[in-house]
Design a protein around this motif. Structure first.
Motif, short mmCIF file in Angstrom:
data_model
loop_
_atom_site.label_atom_id
_atom_site.label_comp_id
_atom_site.label_asym_id
_atom_site.label_seq_id
_atom_site.Cartn_x
_atom_site.Cartn_y
_atom_site.Cartn_z
N UNK A 74 0.95 -1.46 0.04
CA UNK A 74 -0.13 -0.03 -0.04
C UNK A 74 0.92 1.30 -0.02
N UNK A 75 2.15 1.46 0.80
CA UNK A 75 2.66 2.42 0.68
C UNK A 75 3.38 2.86 -0.46
N UNK A 76 3.77 1.71 -1.30
CA UNK A 76 4.31 1.93 -2.63
C UNK A 76 3.49 2.34 -3.77
N UNK A 77 2.12 2.07 -3.48
CA UNK A 77 1.03 2.28 -4.42
C UNK A 77 0.68 3.97 -4.07
N UNK A 78 0.81 4.23 -2.88
CA UNK A 78 0.64 5.75 -2.58
C UNK A 78 1.66 6.55 -3.24
N UNK A 79 3.02 5.95 -3.40
CA UNK A 79 4.06 6.63 -3.91
C UNK A 79 3.76 7.06 -5.42
N UNK A 80 3.14 5.72 -6.09
CA UNK A 80 2.78 5.86 -7.55
C UNK A 80 1.41 6.84 -7.69
N UNK A 81 0.69 6.64 -6.81
CA UNK A 81 -0.45 7.69 -6.88
C UNK A 81 0.03 9.00 -6.83
N UNK A 82 0.66 9.43 -5.91
CA UNK A 82 1.01 10.80 -5.68
C UNK A 82 1.86 11.34 -6.88
N UNK A 83 2.69 10.52 -7.54
CA UNK A 83 3.52 10.83 -8.51
C UNK A 83 2.57 11.35 -9.85
N UNK A 85 -0.83 11.77 -9.54
CA UNK A 85 -2.04 12.67 -9.24
C UNK A 85 -1.79 13.74 -8.15
N UNK A 86 -0.52 13.65 -7.70
CA UNK A 86 -0.32 14.76 -6.68
C UNK A 86 -0.76 14.37 -5.27
N UNK A 87 -0.49 15.24 -4.30
CA UNK A 87 -1.17 15.08 -2.96
C UNK A 87 -1.16 16.35 -2.39
N UNK A 88 -1.85 17.35 -3.02
CA UNK A 88 -1.99 18.77 -2.63
C UNK A 88 -2.65 18.82 -1.19
N UNK A 89 -3.52 17.89 -0.93
CA UNK A 89 -4.35 18.29 0.53
C UNK A 89 -3.79 17.25 1.41
N UNK A 90 -2.69 16.27 1.20
CA UNK A 90 -2.21 15.46 2.19
C UNK A 90 -3.03 14.21 2.66
N UNK A 91 -4.05 13.85 1.78
CA UNK A 91 -4.99 13.08 2.06
C UNK A 91 -5.22 11.61 1.23
N UNK A 92 -4.08 11.82 0.36
CA UNK A 92 -3.84 10.38 -0.57
C UNK A 92 -4.00 9.22 -0.07
N UNK A 93 -3.17 8.89 0.91
CA UNK A 93 -3.00 7.88 1.83
C UNK A 93 -4.42 7.30 2.16
N UNK A 94 -5.26 8.44 2.95
CA UNK A 94 -6.39 8.06 3.29
C UNK A 94 -7.51 7.58 2.25
#
Length: 117
Positions: A74-83, A85-94
């Protein structure tokens, strides 16, 4: 006293169950699910219903489900997701965890433990 070992979801590896696939048709993406319970089989046979259900996915959902390769946790998926789509609001992991929980609630995921080094 025996205690169950707690599992950190971030370290878990989500995998789509067999016979589920993500397909692209033009600009749309779908999760394709075989209809195989007895009532659905009757509907398929007698009412000429389709043998597969197609769940329409948004861009982000398709992005995540296509990356469930049995290797990335899940942590690695979050990194891919942030690359992507970005993570402007800091809520991508949630949002990622909630999406995976919803997909899992339908019984469409298997979970593997991260290998210990």
């Amino acid at each position: 006293m025996w205690r169950e070992k707690k599992v950190n979801l971030i370290d878990q590896i989500p995998v789509l169950k067999e016979k589920l696939q993500v397909i692209d048709e033009g600009k749309a993406s779908f999760l394709v699910i075989e209809r195989k319970n007895p009532i659905e089989k009757i509907a398929i046979r007698f009412f000429k219903q389709p043998a597969f259900r197609k769940i329409n996915l948004d861009v982000e959902g398709a992005f995540i489900l296509k990356r469930l390769d049995g290797i990335k946790n899940v942590a690695e998926l979050e990194v891919d997701f942030n690359e992507a789509f970005g993570n402007d609001d800091g809520m991508s992991l949630a949002r990622l965890v909630r999406f995976l929980q919803i997909v899992d609630s339908y019984g469409w995921l298997k979970w593997k433990n991260k290998p210990q080094n």
